[in-house]
Structure formats: structure tokens, C-alpha cells
Scaffold this motif. Structure first.
Motif, mmCIF file in Angstrom:
data_model
loop_
_atom_site.group_PDB
_atom_site.id
_atom_site.type_symbol
_atom_site.label_atom_id
_atom_site.label_comp_id
_atom_site.label_asym_id
_atom_site.label_seq_id
_atom_site.Cartn_x
_atom_site.Cartn_y
_atom_site.Cartn_z
ATOM 1 N N PRO A 110 5.315 9.859 2.013
ATOM 2 C CA PRO A 110 4.804 9.167 1.376
ATOM 3 C C PRO A 110 4.512 7.951 2.291
ATOM 4 C CG PRO A 110 6.393 9.535 0.668
ATOM 5 C CD PRO A 110 5.859 10.968 1.200
ATOM 6 N N THR A 111 3.671 6.797 2.635
ATOM 7 C CA THR A 111 4.179 5.694 3.367
ATOM 8 C C THR A 111 4.138 4.653 2.423
ATOM 9 O OG1 THR A 111 3.865 6.949 5.672
ATOM 10 C CG2 THR A 111 4.019 4.308 5.413
ATOM 11 N N LEU A 112 4.691 3.255 2.595
ATOM 12 C CA LEU A 112 4.335 2.017 2.248
ATOM 13 C C LEU A 112 4.249 1.080 3.263
ATOM 14 C CD1 LEU A 112 7.699 1.923 -0.345
ATOM 15 C CD2 LEU A 112 5.295 1.750 -1.057
ATOM 16 N N VAL A 113 3.570 0.418 3.067
ATOM 17 C CA VAL A 113 2.915 -0.420 3.877
ATOM 18 C C VAL A 113 3.045 -1.687 3.098
ATOM 19 C CG1 VAL A 113 1.680 -1.011 5.609
ATOM 20 C CG2 VAL A 113 1.762 1.301 5.786
ATOM 21 N N PHE A 114 3.548 -2.651 3.743
ATOM 22 C CA PHE A 114 3.610 -4.108 3.805
ATOM 23 C C PHE A 114 3.709 -5.243 4.338
ATOM 24 C CE2 PHE A 114 7.296 -7.983 3.107
ATOM 25 C CZ PHE A 114 5.845 -8.220 1.948
ATOM 26 N N ARG A 115 2.670 -6.053 4.576
ATOM 27 C CA ARG A 115 2.150 -6.458 5.778
ATOM 28 C C ARG A 115 2.306 -5.937 6.728
ATOM 29 N NH1 ARG A 115 5.705 -12.198 3.805
ATOM 30 N NH2 ARG A 115 4.355 -12.595 1.982
ATOM 31 N N ASN A 116 1.500 -4.764 6.912
ATOM 32 C CA ASN A 116 0.762 -3.881 8.245
ATOM 33 C C ASN A 116 2.655 -3.449 8.764
ATOM 34 O OD1 ASN A 116 -0.813 -3.249 9.643
ATOM 35 N ND2 ASN A 116 -0.086 -3.869 11.406
ATOM 36 N N ASP A 158 0.759 -1.300 0.082
ATOM 37 C CA ASP A 158 0.272 -0.311 0.216
ATOM 38 C C ASP A 158 1.357 1.519 -0.061
ATOM 39 O OD1 ASP A 158 -2.329 -1.741 -0.021
ATOM 40 O OD2 ASP A 158 -3.009 -1.469 2.210
ATOM 41 N N LEU A 159 0.580 1.888 -1.032
ATOM 42 C CA LEU A 159 1.102 3.344 -0.880
ATOM 43 C C LEU A 159 0.165 4.966 -0.578
ATOM 44 C CD1 LEU A 159 3.448 5.420 -1.519
ATOM 45 C CD2 LEU A 159 2.728 5.528 -3.438
ATOM 46 N N PHE A 160 0.543 5.574 0.667
ATOM 47 C CA PHE A 160 -0.040 5.965 1.194
ATOM 48 C C PHE A 160 0.236 7.426 0.451
ATOM 49 C CE2 PHE A 160 -1.147 2.932 3.910
ATOM 50 C CZ PHE A 160 -2.483 2.732 4.237
ATOM 51 N N TRP A 161 -0.528 8.520 -0.045
ATOM 52 C CA TRP A 161 0.067 9.506 -0.791
ATOM 53 C C TRP A 161 -0.692 10.862 0.025
ATOM 54 C CZ3 TRP A 161 3.351 9.685 -4.556
ATOM 55 C CH2 TRP A 161 3.028 11.672 -5.351
ATOM 56 N N SER A 162 -0.510 11.981 -0.230
ATOM 57 C CA SER A 162 -1.060 13.241 0.053
ATOM 58 C C SER A 162 -0.128 14.449 -1.668
ATOM 59 C CB SER A 162 -0.576 13.964 1.404
ATOM 60 O OG SER A 162 -0.493 15.079 0.714
#
Length: 217
Positions: free
Chosen positions: A186-192, A6-10
Motif C-alpha cells: 500500500p502507498t499513501l500519497v499526500f500532495r504528490n 490517496d491510498l493505492f491498494w491491491s
């Protein structure tokens, strides 16, 4: 086995733009799907952030983003207009925001149509890289959306009258980001597991390789 991250993006985050070429390379070079999850920028989620933060921070930010851009070799300018209207002298955020809600809704809609990466790439390149002044007027946003393989009028028709659903989707993304252990983009989330910042992309890749991610043939 294909992997997902997941890429959390603004749409107001310069560091999100500065990581864009590397995010694209991740998805191009590895057996990986990046799920774009737009959130509101910290200025909207926490309006007091800029008035409470150490006054040295905004000056450092401005120095750093231009330095990072030079270091990685991408064009960079501050957008005009800024996606978030802000009084830079008082560092206060007016409640009336003509851009950021529209953009974030469009990001949610693009992701739902499977074109999230293409949309954030086209839009961020237009405002941060190409420095298109008055991007909110004329056909600039329409053209950027077309470069992402989407139709702006069709997307805005889908959004109109359903704004509450888009607000709920944004809130779901913001809650998921916090549940993973971070708040910034930005934050990448891999397997929480969160990897915050464009300077943690390589570490996220390392973790996914540990999990068996393979290069694309």
C-alpha cells in the motif's frame, strides 16, 4: 481545512490488509478523507517480478507478514483461494486469472460510489483476517459487499459490458502511483509525496499534521 490522501491498494497485498485498522483510524480521528485507488498487484503488472526476485524474498515475506500481524494484534492467514493464481514452485503467473480482475473492478466501482474504504475493509478482513475458505463461492463475497453497504449484484451489473472503462480507471491509478514516485502497495500519497508500506503510516500522518491537519472534534 479538510485534507485528502490517496491510498493505492491491491487486493492481493497482505501489507494492505495489515494497515487497514490504522487507515480506518486515520479517517476516524483526523479531518481527513482517504481516496481508495485500486491497482493491480505487482504479480499482474509485472509478471516476471517473482521469477526474477531473489529466492530468499518470498520466504522472508511469509515470515514477515505473520510477524507483523502478531505484533499489531490482528488475525492473519493466507487467503484460499489466492486472489492471484500463481505456481508457487516456479513462481510464474498464468495469464488466466479468475479472481483479481473481478475484485479490482469491484474496488473501482465501490470507490466511485463513495464506499471504497468500507469495501476494501470488508473484503480484506474476510480473506486475510477471517480466513474464509472458498470466499469466491456461495454468498461470501455478496455478504462482505453488503457489510460495506453495497449490493454485489447491482455493482456487477454496472460493470458488465463496461470492462474497458474499469481497465482504464485501473491504468489511471497505476500511472498516478508511478507519477508520485512509487510502484508498490500500500502507498499513501499526500500532495504528490509517496509513503510506501504499512510501516510509513505514522510518517504520512506527521506530514499531514505539518500541513495543518486537525483532529476531529
Amino acid at each position: 481545512m479538510s485534507h485528502e490522501v490517496d491510498l493505492f491498494w491491491s487486493f492481493r497485498s497482505p501489507y494492505s490488509y495489515l494497515g487497514m485498522e490504522r487507515y480506518k483510524a486515520m479517517q476516524r480521528d483526523w479531518d481527513l478523507t482517504i481516496n481508495v485507488r485500486p491497482v493491480y498487484p505487482i504479480a499482474i503488472r509485472t509478471p516476471e517480478f517473482f521469477s526474477d526476485v531473489n529466492p530468499l524474498w518470498p520466504r522472508y515475506l511469509m515470515r514477515d507478514v505473520f510477524r507483523v500481524a502478531e505484533h499489531i494484534g490482528v488475525p492473519f492467514t493466507w487467503p484460499d483461494p489466492d486472489p492471484v493464481v500463481m505456481d508457487m514452485e516456479t513462481r510464474t503467473i498464468p495469464k488466466e486469472q479468475p479472481h483479481i480482475h473481478r475484485l479490482t473492478y469491484l474496488g473501482i466501482e465501490a470507490a466511485s460510489r463513495g464506499r471504497g474504504m468500507e469495501f476494501i475493509d470488508a473484503f480484506s478482513r474476510m480473506i486475510w483476517g477471517d480466513g474464509v475458505k472458498g470466499w469466491d463461492k456461495g454468498d461470501h463475497l455478496k455478504d462482505a459487499t453488503a457489510r460495506a453497504g453495497l449490493d454485489l449484484a447491482d455493482m456487477e451489473a454496472a460493470i458488465k459490458g463496461n470492462e474497458d472503462a474499469y481497465e482504464a480507471a485501473i491504468k489511471t491509478n497505476e500511472d498516478a502511483l508511478e507519477a508520485a514516485g512509487h510502484w508498490g502497495v500500500p502507498t499513501l500519497v499526500f500532495r504528490n509525496e509517496p509513503f510506501f508500506g504499512q510501516d510509513r503510516i505514522d510518517m504520512c500522518l506527521w506530514r499531514m499534521k505539518q500541513a495543518g491537519m486537525k483532529a476531529r472534534s
